[in-house]
Design a protein around this motif. Structure first.
Motif, PDB file in Angstrom:
ATOM      1  N   UNK A  49     -14.137  20.242 -12.927  1.00 53.79           N
ATOM      2  CA  UNK A  49     -15.214  20.717 -14.147  1.00 53.79           C
ATOM      3  C   UNK A  49     -16.560  21.460 -13.301  1.00 53.79           C
ATOM      4  N   UNK A  50     -16.928  20.758 -12.490  1.00 54.26           N
ATOM      5  CA  UNK A  50     -18.204  21.236 -11.923  1.00 54.26           C
ATOM      6  C   UNK A  50     -17.974  22.664 -11.078  1.00 54.26           C
ATOM      7  N   UNK A  56     -20.748  23.392  -8.323  1.00 49.97           N
ATOM      8  CA  UNK A  56     -20.128  23.054  -7.063  1.00 49.97           C
ATOM      9  C   UNK A  56     -19.083  23.615  -6.423  1.00 49.97           C
ATOM     10  N   UNK A  57     -18.796  23.904  -5.308  1.00 50.47           N
ATOM     11  CA  UNK A  57     -17.559  24.834  -4.663  1.00 50.47           C
ATOM     12  C   UNK A  57     -16.568  23.574  -4.502  1.00 50.47           C
ATOM     13  N   UNK A  58     -15.420  24.009  -4.353  1.00 51.77           N
ATOM     14  CA  UNK A  58     -14.254  23.329  -4.094  1.00 51.77           C
ATOM     15  C   UNK A  58     -14.549  22.395  -3.110  1.00 51.77           C
ATOM     16  N   UNK A  63     -15.086  16.753  -0.763  1.00 50.48           N
ATOM     17  CA  UNK A  63     -15.786  16.038   0.204  1.00 50.48           C
ATOM     18  C   UNK A  63     -16.393  15.001  -0.667  1.00 50.48           C
ATOM     19  N   UNK A  64     -17.029  15.141  -1.755  1.00 51.48           N
ATOM     20  CA  UNK A  64     -17.405  13.895  -2.643  1.00 51.48           C
ATOM     21  C   UNK A  64     -16.338  13.042  -3.029  1.00 51.48           C
ATOM     22  N   UNK A  69     -13.603   7.874  -2.455  1.00 53.08           N
ATOM     23  CA  UNK A  69     -12.285   7.112  -2.526  1.00 53.08           C
ATOM     24  C   UNK A  69     -11.503   6.453  -1.393  1.00 53.08           C
ATOM     25  N   UNK A  70     -11.885   7.002  -0.360  1.00 58.06           N
ATOM     26  CA  UNK A  70     -11.407   6.690   1.003  1.00 58.06           C
ATOM     27  C   UNK A  70     -12.165   5.959   1.776  1.00 58.06           C
ATOM     28  N   UNK A  71     -11.562   5.030   2.574  1.00 57.35           N
ATOM     29  CA  UNK A  71     -12.319   4.155   3.494  1.00 57.35           C
ATOM     30  C   UNK A  71     -11.753   4.486   5.007  1.00 57.35           C
TER      31      UNK A  71
END
Length: 73
Positions: A49-50, A56-58, A63-64, A69-71
């Motif tokens: 949605x952003x 916000x760009x794709x 990146x966010x 979500x990943x470690x």
């Protein structure tokens, strides 16, 4: 080189189409937001949605998402 997907180069309607095509991993161009994909997001509006709204760009959204979500391990 392909067309730009930057917010400054697209309309809201084009961004909706870009997101829909990008999430069409089933391959039949008829994504119904079934939550069956690996993102498990359901509707595209939740994560992208952003971008669709021009905030916000794709790359920023991806990146966010990856950062939360990943470690590494």
């Amino acid at each position: 080189m392909g067309r730009s997907v930057l917010i400054k180069d697209t309309t809201r309607e084009e961004r909706i189409q870009i997101v829909a095509q990008g999430l069409d991993w089933c391959g039949d161009s008829s994504c119904e937001q079934c939550s069956g994909c690996s993102l498990g997001l359901g509707a595209i509006e939740k994560m992208y949605a952003p971008y669709i709204d021009g905030i916000l760009e794709l790359s920023e959204i991806n990146s966010l998402h990856a950062a939360t979500k990943f470690t590494h391990g």
